[in-house]
Design a protein around this motif. Structure first.
Motif, PDB file in Angstrom:
ATOM      1  N   LEU A 106      44.145  36.425  32.013  1.00  0.00           N
ATOM      2  CA  LEU A 106      43.952  37.872  31.928  1.00  0.00           C
ATOM      3  C   LEU A 106      45.127  38.626  32.535  1.00  0.00           C
ATOM      4  O   LEU A 106      45.753  38.162  33.498  1.00  0.00           O
ATOM      5  N   PRO A 107      45.420  39.775  32.021  1.00  0.00           N
ATOM      6  CA  PRO A 107      46.394  40.661  32.687  1.00  0.00           C
ATOM      7  C   PRO A 107      45.900  41.034  34.088  1.00  0.00           C
ATOM      8  O   PRO A 107      44.693  41.048  34.347  1.00  0.00           O
ATOM      9  N   LEU A 108      46.823  41.348  34.988  1.00  0.00           N
ATOM     10  CA  LEU A 108      46.456  41.661  36.368  1.00  0.00           C
ATOM     11  C   LEU A 108      45.464  42.809  36.442  1.00  0.00           C
ATOM     12  O   LEU A 108      44.534  42.793  37.255  1.00  0.00           O
ATOM     13  N   ALA A 109      45.630  43.791  35.587  1.00  0.00           N
ATOM     14  CA  ALA A 109      44.729  44.941  35.615  1.00  0.00           C
ATOM     15  C   ALA A 109      43.306  44.536  35.249  1.00  0.00           C
ATOM     16  O   ALA A 109      42.329  45.050  35.806  1.00  0.00           O
ATOM     17  N   HIS A 110      43.183  43.597  34.321  1.00  0.00           N
ATOM     18  CA  HIS A 110      41.850  43.128  33.930  1.00  0.00           C
ATOM     19  C   HIS A 110      41.239  42.240  35.009  1.00  0.00           C
ATOM     20  O   HIS A 110      40.028  42.309  35.263  1.00  0.00           O
ATOM     21  N   LYS A 111      42.085  41.435  35.666  1.00  0.00           N
ATOM     22  CA  LYS A 111      41.591  40.614  36.769  1.00  0.00           C
ATOM     23  C   LYS A 111      41.028  41.483  37.883  1.00  0.00           C
ATOM     24  O   LYS A 111      40.026  41.151  38.517  1.00  0.00           O
ATOM     25  N   ALA A 112      41.690  42.595  38.106  1.00  0.00           N
ATOM     26  CA  ALA A 112      41.247  43.483  39.181  1.00  0.00           C
ATOM     27  C   ALA A 112      39.851  44.017  38.909  1.00  0.00           C
ATOM     28  O   ALA A 112      39.064  44.242  39.842  1.00  0.00           O
ATOM     29  N   LEU A 113      39.536  44.233  37.658  1.00  0.00           N
ATOM     30  CA  LEU A 113      38.197  44.703  37.301  1.00  0.00           C
ATOM     31  C   LEU A 113      37.138  43.620  37.491  1.00  0.00           C
ATOM     32  O   LEU A 113      35.943  43.919  37.593  1.00  0.00           O
ATOM     33  N   LEU A 114      37.573  42.372  37.499  1.00  0.00           N
ATOM     34  CA  LEU A 114      36.654  41.226  37.624  1.00  0.00           C
ATOM     35  C   LEU A 114      36.968  40.434  38.893  1.00  0.00           C
ATOM     36  O   LEU A 114      36.988  39.206  38.898  1.00  0.00           O
ATOM     37  N   SER A 115      37.193  41.145  39.958  1.00  0.00           N
ATOM     38  CA  SER A 115      37.630  40.498  41.204  1.00  0.00           C
ATOM     39  C   SER A 115      36.569  39.564  41.784  1.00  0.00           C
ATOM     40  O   SER A 115      36.874  38.705  42.615  1.00  0.00           O
ATOM     41  N   HIS A 116      35.314  39.741  41.347  1.00  0.00           N
ATOM     42  CA  HIS A 116      34.245  38.883  41.858  1.00  0.00           C
ATOM     43  C   HIS A 116      34.188  37.533  41.147  1.00  0.00           C
ATOM     44  O   HIS A 116      33.429  36.649  41.557  1.00  0.00           O
ATOM     45  N   TYR A 117      34.980  37.336  40.105  1.00  0.00           N
ATOM     46  CA  TYR A 117      34.874  36.113  39.313  1.00  0.00           C
ATOM     47  C   TYR A 117      35.204  34.831  40.083  1.00  0.00           C
ATOM     48  O   TYR A 117      34.511  33.818  39.911  1.00  0.00           O
TER      49      TYR A 117
END
Length: 523
Positions: A106-117
C-alpha cells in the motif's frame, strides 16, 4: 490395539470399510466383545472401532497380502488426515504473511489510514495459536486403531486403488473440497458418508458401545501445558505422547486438506457451542420433536433403536439418545471421528475449550471484533447429558457396513440429516434404509440435494446419480415407504451468524413409514 481372538476366528480392531464387532462398556469399566465376552483392556470411554473378521475361515497367502495392503492404505489415509491437522498452524501462518505482504504494498498514505492492521495480524496469530492448542490437545488424546508405524512402501499393488483421504458432510464438505465463493466466504463442500453401524440384532459383527464416561482428572494433558508454556516463551521444544504426532514427521498435504480442518472447526460451533443453538434448532429440533411424536410411549426397559448415518460430530445422535432411544451414530470421515471422539470422551466441563472459528475469512465481516470473537465449547457436558444405555458411535462407509444380511429389519428408526446427498447412488441409500428398518419403522430426513459427487471434473469413474426431489419421492414409495409428513424447512449449515453473507437451504423434511418388506424381496 492389537489382536482380539474370537471363537469364530480372528479379529483385527481397525477403522475401515469392514464391519465391526459388538463392543460394550461393562459395569467394571472394561470393554468387552458383547457377543463373545472377550475382555479388551481399555479404559471406559466411548471408542470408535472397526473389527475385521473372517468367521471360521483361514486366510491364504494372497488373502493375507491383500488385507495387509488394504491396512497399509488405511494407515496412509489416516496419516494424511493427521498431517492436515498438524499443518493447520503453518497454513494459517502463510495466510497471515500473505495479508502482510498485501499491506506492505500500500502507499504510505493508505497505510496510515489502516495503522491498526499490524496489530490485527498479531491478534490473528494469537487466535491461530489458540485453535492450534485445541487441535494438538485433541490429537494427543487420539488413539489410532491402526499401527501407525506400518511401512508404506509395500502399498504398491496395481489392483488396489489409493485409499481416498476422506469424505465429509452434506452442505459442508461436498466435492471433497472447500471452495471459495465469489463473495469470498468459504463454502465447504465435502460430504461425509457417515460412520459404520453396529446394529443391535443377534449375530451381528459390529461394535456397539454402551455409555459415555467422564475421563476425569487423569486425562489432564500435561504435554499440552508444556506446549502452552513453550508458546508463551517463544520456545519450540515440545514433547509428544505419540511419535506419529511429531510435526517433524508430518507430510505435506494439499491446502484443500487443511481447509477440511477449518470446516471441522466450524462444525464444532454447529454441534457443540451455544452460538450454534439457532442452527441446531432449525435442523435438529424438528427431528427430535418428530421422534417424540412418532414414539410417544417409549419403554425404558426396551427402548426403540435409532440409527443416525452421517452423524458428524455426534450431537444429534447424542440428543436422540437423551430422548430415550438406543442411538447409534454412523460416520465415515476420519476428520469428523477424531474430533467427535475427543468431545464425547475427553471434555470434562462445559466451556472447557475456546476456538476462533471465523478468523479464516476476511470477507463479509461487520467488524474485526466479530471476526475475532471467541467461541467456547462444549455447551453441555456429554457424559452428564442423560444418555440412554447403548449409545454408540462407529466409523465406516454406510453402504459397506449396512448392506449386509445381518442388518435386515434391525432398526425402529433411521434419521438422516444433511446426509442422503452424500451418496454415489442415492437409490442404493434408500434401498438400504428400507432394508434395515423394521416393518412399521420410520425414516425421518432433513436436508438438501447438494450431491457431493456432482461436477467432479477430471474423475470420470466417480459415479453420481443426482435425482430430483420428485424422483427421490417416487423411489422411496417403490421401496415400500409411505409418506406421513412432508414439509420444507429453511436452515443454514455451519454459517457465521454475524456474516454479511448467509447461505440458506430450503431443505426437504419428511417422515416415511416402512409398510412391509415385500419390495425388499422383489429387489
Amino acid at each position: 490395539m492389537g489382536l482380539v481372538h474370537c471363537p469364530a476366528g480372528q479379529a483385527h480392531c481397525k477403522w475401515g470399510k469392514y464391519s465391526s464387532s459388538e463392543l460394550e462398556i461393562q459395569s467394571n469399566n472394561e470393554f468387552c466383545l458383547g457377543r463373545h465376552n472377550k475382555i479388551l483392556p481399555e479404559s471406559s470411554r466411548l471408542r470408535f472401532l472397526r473389527v475385521f473378521r473372517r468367521d471360521g475361515e483361514y486366510e491364504d497367502e494372497e488373502q493375507f497380502r491383500q488385507r495387509k495392503l488394504e491396512e497399509a492404505l488405511e494407515v496412509k489415509s489416516l496419516r494424511r488426515i493427521i498431517s492436515a491437522y498438524l499443518n493447520y498452524p503453518d497454513a494459517a501462518e502463510e495466510d497471515v504473511k500473505r495479508y502482510e505482504r498485501s499491506f506492505q504494498k500500500l502507499p504510505l498514505a493508505h497505510k496510515a489510514l489502516l495503522s491498526h492492521y499490524p496489530q490485527k495480524f498479531q491478534r490473528l496469530r494469537r487466535c491461530i495459536a489458540t485453535n492450534t492448542y485445541f487441535i494438538f490437545g485433541m490429537l494427543q488424546e487420539f488413539e489410532p486403531p491402526l499401527d501407525m508405524s506400518q511401512d508404506m512402501d509395500n502399498c504398491e499393488d496395481p489392483h488396489l486403488q489409493c485409499a481416498p483421504t476422506d469424505r465429509c458432510s452434506s452442505a459442508q464438505m461436498n466435492n471433497i473440497s472447500c471452495q471459495s465463493a465469489s463473495t469470498g466466504e468459504r463454502t465447504c463442500s465435502t460430504n461425509c458418508p457417515r460412520s459404520e453401524q453396529a446394529p443391535l440384532g443377534e449375530g451381528t459383527n459390529e461394535v456397539q458401545i454402551n455409555g459415555l464416561h467422564d475421563s476425569g482428572p487423569e486425562s489432564s494433558p500435561s504435554s499440552l501445558e508444556k506446549m502452552k508454556e513453550a508458546d508463551k516463551c517463544g520456545g519450540d521444544q515440545v514433547s509428544f505422547s505419540h511419535d506419529w504426532l511429531d510435526p517433524s514427521l508430518q507430510s505435506h498435504v494439499p491446502l484443500v486438506d487443511v481447509d477440511k480442518v477449518r470446516c471441522i472447526i466450524r462444525n464444532i460451533v454447529r454441534d457443540w457451542a451455544a452460538e450454534g443453538q439457532k442452527e441446531r434448532d432449525q435442523c435438529y429440533k424438528p427431528i427430535l420433536d418428530e421422534l417424540n411424536a412418532v414414539f410417544p410411549h417409549r419403554s425404558k426397559e426396551n427402548p426403540p433403536s435409532c440409527l443416525v448415518p452421517g452423524a458428524g460430530l455426534g450431537r444429534l445422535a447424542l440428543e436422540i439418545s437423551c430422548l430415550g432411544f438406543v442411538s447409534q451414530g454412523n460416520e465415515f470421515s476420519y476428520y469428523m471421528m477424531i474430533c467427535s471422539s475427543f468431545i464425547l470422551n475427553n471434555t470434562r466441563t462445559v466451556g472447557e475449550w475456546t476456538i476462533y472459528p471465523w478468523i479464516h475469512s476476511n470477507c463479509n465481516s461487520l467488524s474485526d471484533n466479530d471476526q475475532f470473537r471467541p467461541v467456547s465449547f462444549p455447551d453441555i457436558h456429554p457424559a452428564s447429558a442423560g444418555i440412554t444405555e447403548g449409545f454408540s458411535m462407529c466409523g465406516g462407509d454406510f453402504v459397506e457396513v449396512y448392506n449386509d444380511p445381518s442388518h435386515v429389519g434391525v432398526w425402529d428408526a433411521v434419521v438422516t440429516c444433511f446426509f442422503i446427498d452424500t451418496a454415489h447412488n442415492i437409490v442404493e441409500y434408500i434401498e438400504i434404509i428400507s432394508r434395515i428398518l423394521k416393518d412399521g419403522g420410520v425414516w425421518i430426513n432433513l436436508g438438501p440435494l447438494l450431491y457431493h459427487f456432482a461436477d467432479m471434473y477430471g474423475q470420470e469413474d466417480e459415479m453420481s446419480i443426482e435425482l430430483s426431489l420428485e424422483d427421490v419421492r417416487r423411489v422411496a414409495l417403490d421401496y415400500g415407504f409411505q409418506f406421513e409428513k412432508e414439509e420444507t424447512i429453511e436452515t443454514t449449515y455451519t454459517t457465521n451468524p454475524r456474516s454479511m453473507m448467509q447461505n440458506r437451504y430450503f431443505t426437504a423434511f419428511w417422515t416415511l413409514r416402512k409398510l412391509s418388506s415385500k419390495k425388499d424381496a422383489a429387489h
